[in-house]
Enzyme design. Structure first.
Site, mmCIF file in Angstrom:
data_model
loop_
_atom_site.group_PDB
_atom_site.id
_atom_site.type_symbol
_atom_site.label_atom_id
_atom_site.label_comp_id
_atom_site.label_asym_id
_atom_site.label_seq_id
_atom_site.Cartn_x
_atom_site.Cartn_y
_atom_site.Cartn_z
ATOM 1 N N GLU A 16 -27.084 -12.375 3.791
ATOM 2 C CA GLU A 16 -26.447 -11.074 3.986
ATOM 3 C C GLU A 16 -24.929 -11.161 4.142
ATOM 4 O OE1 GLU A 16 -28.907 -8.217 6.544
ATOM 5 O OE2 GLU A 16 -29.540 -10.167 7.291
ATOM 6 N N SER A 176 -31.701 -6.589 5.383
ATOM 7 C CA SER A 176 -31.252 -6.103 4.082
ATOM 8 C C SER A 176 -32.298 -6.277 2.985
ATOM 9 C CB SER A 176 -29.942 -6.785 3.655
ATOM 10 O OG SER A 176 -28.900 -6.408 4.517
ATOM 11 N N SER A 309 -23.599 2.458 3.058
ATOM 12 C CA SER A 309 -24.508 2.358 4.192
ATOM 13 C C SER A 309 -24.827 3.706 4.830
ATOM 14 C CB SER A 309 -23.931 1.412 5.245
ATOM 15 O OG SER A 309 -23.781 0.109 4.727
#
EC number: 6.3.2.4
Length: 339
Positions: A16, A176, A309
């Site tokens: 990530e 994720s 996001s």
């Protein structure tokens, strides 16, 4: 006014790290530079570096400081830069699993995420499920597997009976959607396990929950738990995987198309989980409305803050700005540690 030095931690040692760099860049851009001297700090496997004008300066791990060679004209030597607080945007190890939290606590440097124990606990999906199950929080059925365990026919039969197909196979300690697969039949189970084991030596197999998927941001900066507007997630593909999350291949609708009753139910459950788990800072908790009830999926203690996001969209929908909310997170962590 004396400006405080704030380190924005980004990167990390997991898959990530690139997403974390994007989150960190958002925080650097959003924090009020009238109040803070903001330094990007890259926490990478090859080393820890403060980045100033595109140049890397190695962090001294004995006190989390660095020597900045960029000085005003006429000043000689390098100055030592120390930090009043760290904004922690690392997804995965070592910033979301408690390791950096414990290190910074020993040094007496505040950071915006949860404390080290709560970070380690919530990073482990199996342990989080065990705690919340005891409080009656609805969730999927699950089976836990260690790398090296024999995947016998008896085990596969147990998955078919107790979990069923389709099911999800996911790393126990990763985020994720790295290493996550949706498995439709027994013949695909071992390949999905190998994919998950590439990310973590511990894996969860979870029953499939059908229904509307939602994600809810939540924080408490010392004046009560505040829950952000609910985000409804509509992936273009089969589920909200890595591509859907970060390549725009999903619809993320804020506020979610829920009834007032369902909105209140999931926001109340979000607040309850935040408080049960003794969380700190800005977190995001994911659910699926299965058979009309919100079922817990996972908690993210360092949620993504990149432009794609969910949290930035929820903050905007709440009528606040990132500068306001991220600044409150910084000020709150300093109060918590007494700085």
């Amino acid at each position: 006014m004396h400006k405080k030095n704030i380190a924005v931690l980004m990167g990390g040692y997991s898959s990530e790290f690139e997403i974390s760099l994007q989150s960190g860049a958002t925080v650097v851009q959003s924090l009020n530079d009238d109040l803070y001297n903001v330094y990007p700090v890259h926490i990478l496997k090859r080393g820890w570096f403060a980045v100033v004008d595109g140049q890397e300066f190695e962090i001294d791990k004995s006190d989390f400081s660095f020597k900045d060679a960029f000085l005003p004209a006429g000043q000689a030597g390098a100055k030592r830069v120390t930090f009043s607080a760290c904004y922690n945007t690392i997804h995965g190890t070592p910033g979301e699993d408690g390791k950096l939290q414990a290190y910074l606590e020993l040094l007496g440097i505040p950071q915006t995420s949860c404390n080290f124990y709560e970070s380690a606990l919530t990073f482990n999906k199996k342990d989080t499920l065990s705690v919340l199950k005891s409080y009656g929080v609805p969730m999927a059925s699950s089976v836990y597997v260690n790398e090296g365990d024999d995947i016998t026919m008896e085990f596969k039969n147990g998955v078919a009976v107790n979990i069923g197909y389709p099911c999800f196979v996911k790393p126990n300690r990763a985020g994720s959607s790295y290493g996550v697969s949706k498995v439709y039949k027994e013949g695909d189970l071992e390949d999905a396990l190998n994919k998950a084991f590439a990310e973590d030596s511990e894996v969860l197999i979870e029953s499939f929950l059908s229904g509307t998927e939602v994600s809810v941001g939540v924080f408490n900066f010392g004046d009560g738990t505040k829950v952000l507007p609910v985000c409804e997630i509509v992936p273009d593909g089969d589920f909200f995987d890595l591509t859907a999350k970060y390549s725009g291949k999903s619809q993320e609708i804020v506020p979610a198309r829920l009834s007032d009753e369902d909105t209140q139910a999931v926001q109340s459950l979000t607040s309850g989980i935040y408080e049960i788990m003794n969380l700190k800072g800005i977190c995001r908790i994911d659910f699926i409305f299965h058979k009309g009830k919100p079922h817990f999926v996972e908690v993210n203690t360092n949620p993504g803050l990149s432009k794609e996001s969910i949290i930035p969209r929820q903050i905007k929908a709440s009528g606040q700005t990132l500068t306001q909310v991220l600044g409150q997170a910084v000020e709150d962590c300093m109060k918590r540690l007494g700085n």
